[in-house]
Design an enzyme around this catalytic site. Structure first.
Site, PDB file in Angstrom:
ATOM      1  N   LYS A 260      21.293  52.136 -34.029  1.00  0.00           N
ATOM      2  CA  LYS A 260      22.187  52.265 -35.330  1.00  0.00           C
ATOM      3  C   LYS A 260      21.271  52.651 -36.336  1.00  0.00           C
ATOM      4  O   LYS A 260      22.036  53.755 -37.190  1.00  0.00           O
ATOM      5  CB  LYS A 260      22.854  51.060 -35.412  1.00  0.00           C
ATOM      6  CG  LYS A 260      24.225  50.632 -34.591  1.00  0.00           C
ATOM      7  CD  LYS A 260      24.893  52.035 -34.125  1.00  0.00           C
ATOM      8  CE  LYS A 260      26.222  51.546 -33.552  1.00  0.00           C
ATOM      9  NZ  LYS A 260      27.053  52.824 -33.245  1.00  0.00           N
TER      10      LYS A 260
ATOM     11  N   TYR B 209      20.733  47.686 -29.891  1.00  0.00           N
ATOM     12  CA  TYR B 209      21.686  48.253 -30.726  1.00  0.00           C
ATOM     13  C   TYR B 209      21.284  48.421 -32.196  1.00  0.00           C
ATOM     14  O   TYR B 209      21.754  49.642 -32.734  1.00  0.00           O
ATOM     15  CB  TYR B 209      22.785  47.165 -30.703  1.00  0.00           C
ATOM     16  CG  TYR B 209      24.002  47.649 -31.223  1.00  0.00           C
ATOM     17  CD1 TYR B 209      25.062  48.490 -31.030  1.00  0.00           C
ATOM     18  CD2 TYR B 209      24.412  46.952 -32.416  1.00  0.00           C
ATOM     19  CE1 TYR B 209      26.168  48.697 -31.450  1.00  0.00           C
ATOM     20  CE2 TYR B 209      25.784  47.245 -33.388  1.00  0.00           C
ATOM     21  CZ  TYR B 209      26.331  48.219 -32.640  1.00  0.00           C
ATOM     22  OH  TYR B 209      27.628  48.358 -33.204  1.00  0.00           O
TER      23      TYR B 209
HETATM   24  P1  NAD Z   1      35.317  49.772 -28.721  1.00  0.00           P
HETATM   25  O1  NAD Z   1      34.731  49.309 -27.472  1.00  0.00           O
HETATM   26  O2  NAD Z   1      36.684  49.074 -29.214  1.00  0.00           O
HETATM   27  O3  NAD Z   1      35.410  51.118 -28.762  1.00  0.00           O
HETATM   28  C1  NAD Z   1      34.255  52.045 -28.126  1.00  0.00           C
HETATM   29  C2  NAD Z   1      34.864  53.240 -27.467  1.00  0.00           C
HETATM   30  O4  NAD Z   1      33.725  53.810 -26.808  1.00  0.00           O
HETATM   31  C3  NAD Z   1      35.648  52.538 -26.105  1.00  0.00           C
HETATM   32  O5  NAD Z   1      36.968  52.987 -25.741  1.00  0.00           O
HETATM   33  C4  NAD Z   1      34.669  52.975 -25.004  1.00  0.00           C
HETATM   34  O6  NAD Z   1      35.429  53.107 -23.774  1.00  0.00           O
HETATM   35  C5  NAD Z   1      34.041  54.174 -25.710  1.00  0.00           C
HETATM   36  N1  NAD Z   1      32.949  54.484 -25.166  1.00  0.00           N
HETATM   37  C6  NAD Z   1      31.799  53.818 -24.735  1.00  0.00           C
HETATM   38  N2  NAD Z   1      30.577  54.410 -24.036  1.00  0.00           N
HETATM   39  C7  NAD Z   1      30.978  55.675 -24.274  1.00  0.00           C
HETATM   40  C8  NAD Z   1      30.628  56.875 -23.544  1.00  0.00           C
HETATM   41  N3  NAD Z   1      29.444  57.009 -23.172  1.00  0.00           N
HETATM   42  N4  NAD Z   1      31.098  58.026 -23.698  1.00  0.00           N
HETATM   43  C9  NAD Z   1      32.613  58.020 -24.235  1.00  0.00           C
HETATM   44  N5  NAD Z   1      33.087  56.987 -24.676  1.00  0.00           N
HETATM   45  C10 NAD Z   1      32.405  55.662 -24.640  1.00  0.00           C
HETATM   46  O7  NAD Z   1      34.334  49.424 -29.960  1.00  0.00           O
HETATM   47  P2  NAD Z   1      34.686  49.689 -31.796  1.00  0.00           P
HETATM   48  O8  NAD Z   1      34.510  48.376 -32.350  1.00  0.00           O
HETATM   49  O9  NAD Z   1      35.882  50.351 -31.965  1.00  0.00           O
HETATM   50  O10 NAD Z   1      33.456  50.666 -31.841  1.00  0.00           O
HETATM   51  C11 NAD Z   1      33.509  51.916 -32.239  1.00  0.00           C
HETATM   52  C12 NAD Z   1      32.058  52.415 -33.069  1.00  0.00           C
HETATM   53  O11 NAD Z   1      31.817  51.634 -34.149  1.00  0.00           O
HETATM   54  C13 NAD Z   1      30.939  52.074 -32.138  1.00  0.00           C
HETATM   55  O12 NAD Z   1      29.956  52.981 -32.106  1.00  0.00           O
HETATM   56  C14 NAD Z   1      30.470  50.600 -32.686  1.00  0.00           C
HETATM   57  O13 NAD Z   1      29.064  50.489 -32.187  1.00  0.00           O
HETATM   58  C15 NAD Z   1      30.644  50.752 -34.263  1.00  0.00           C
HETATM   59  N6  NAD Z   1      30.846  49.528 -34.692  1.00  0.00           N
HETATM   60  C16 NAD Z   1      31.648  48.814 -34.600  1.00  0.00           C
HETATM   61  C17 NAD Z   1      31.696  47.520 -35.516  1.00  0.00           C
HETATM   62  C18 NAD Z   1      32.808  46.751 -35.474  1.00  0.00           C
HETATM   63  O14 NAD Z   1      32.794  45.788 -36.149  1.00  0.00           O
HETATM   64  N7  NAD Z   1      33.957  46.935 -34.770  1.00  0.00           N
HETATM   65  C19 NAD Z   1      30.575  47.294 -36.167  1.00  0.00           C
HETATM   66  C20 NAD Z   1      29.659  48.098 -36.271  1.00  0.00           C
HETATM   67  C21 NAD Z   1      29.649  49.284 -35.800  1.00  0.00           C
END
Ligand code: NAD
Length: 307
Positions: free
Chosen positions: A169, A165
């Protein structure tokens, strides 16, 4: 101050992974500010297993229930062209792409399987590439495009058990920096964000009381500003957001040491000036490589290398 709201009327916004978490928050917001939104979500688990149309459908329903404009798309971001096709068919073009979809496959490096590495790269790196690649011709033609790529503190700083990851990223930071440089003359801006927010993704790694204070809605404003027409300056930036805090990150280069480029430029000589190499007291904040020609000139006039 409704008149001063940043609005997105007549803009078509594609949000990937918009069935939950941050993506859902973005989609609801952009729709509430007048945009036509493509709500993409594969609807699988946070580890990338399975698929369902339910997640995207529910968000579209919520948007439409209050008079907003949205269509669902259920493709994996690995098929970004199909997601952009949905935008073009439903709304005629795409103006803003929020590359947000993501999954986790956390495991120590020692125990990581190729499949854990490959799937993370496919969804985050290939997925962001594919969506941006399909949107790019529209952006260039209309001389307007805005992209947000979603990085992470894990990528910027490293994170135990997340080498797949983290690598993906940070790849998105380099991707953003280059798209920003290539897109600028076509009025295409691309920035990266590193969010922290409560979602099903962070549920497994953060305690309940912390999560209660990390609302996805608090990430939305910086993302919305970066892709709004009022942003005329920020392109190629990296922004951290979470817990009510928004900050910009940048590269820092130490002044460094200059050596004579003769046979005496040995490892021992490098070590003798190590304090200068690692001295951040007079740094620069580059957005490109050092000026090699200038450094070569300096190297000619510097004294003998210490041995
Ligand atoms: P989440 O799991 O709630 O949402 C991610 C969404 O992406 C899900 O609804 C999932 O079904 C969808 N998804 C996954 N694979 C997919 C694909 N191949 N095609 C289409 N849709 C797909 O997670 P989140 O926390 O809302 O994360 C959103 C983004 O933010 C991600 O890229 C994550 O890596 C990044 N991120 C989040 C955090 C955090 O603190 N939440 C921190 C750093 C980075």
């Amino acid at each position: 101050m409704a008149g001063k709201e940043l609005r997105f009327d007549n803009k078509v916004v594609v949000v990937t992974g918009a069935g939950g978490g941050l993506g859902k928050a973005y989609a609801l917001f952009f729709a509430s500010r007048g945009a036509s939104v493509v709500v993409n979500d594969l609807g699988g688990s946070f580890k990338g297993e399975g698929a369902s149309s339910k997640a995207a459908d529910l968000v579209v329903k919520e948007i439409k229930a209050v008079g907003g404009k949205a269509v669902a798309n259920y493709d994996s971001v690995e098929n970004g062209d199909k997601i952009i096709d949905t935008a073009v068919k439903a709304f005629g073009t795409v103006h803003v792409l929020i590359n947000n979809a993501g999954i986790l496959r956390d495991i120590s490096f020692k125990n990581m399987k190729d499949a854990d590495w490959d799937l993370i790269m496919k969804v985050h790196v290939d997925g962001s590439y594919k969506c941006a690649k399909a949107a790019w011709p529209h952006f260039r033609k209309q001389k307007y495009g805005r992209i947000i790529n979603t990085s992470s503190a894990a990528g910027l700083f490293g994170s135990f058990g997340q080498c797949n990851y983290s690598a993906a990223k940070l790849a998105l930071v380099g991707f953003s920096e280059t798209l920003a440089k290539e897109g600028a003359k076509y009025n295409i801006f691309c920035n990266a964000i590193a969010p922290v927010a409560a979602s099903r993704m962070t549920q497994t790694v953060m305690p309940e009381e912390v999560l209660a204070n990390l609302k996805p809605d608090w990430i939305v404003p910086i993302v919305a500003y970066l892709v709004h027409d009022s942003n005329q300056t920020e392109n190629g930036g990296i922004f951290e957001a979470g817990a009510g805090h928004v900050a910009k990150l940048r590269w820092e280069r130490s002044k460094g040491a200059v050596y004579k480029t003769d046979g005496t430029l040995t490892p021992g000589a490098v070590l003798k000036k190590w304090e200068q190499v690692t001295d951040y007291s007079a740094p620069s904040y580059p957005d490109g490589p050092a000026d090699f020609m200038d450094l070569l000139e300096q190297s000619k006039s510097v004294g003998p290398n210490p041995q």
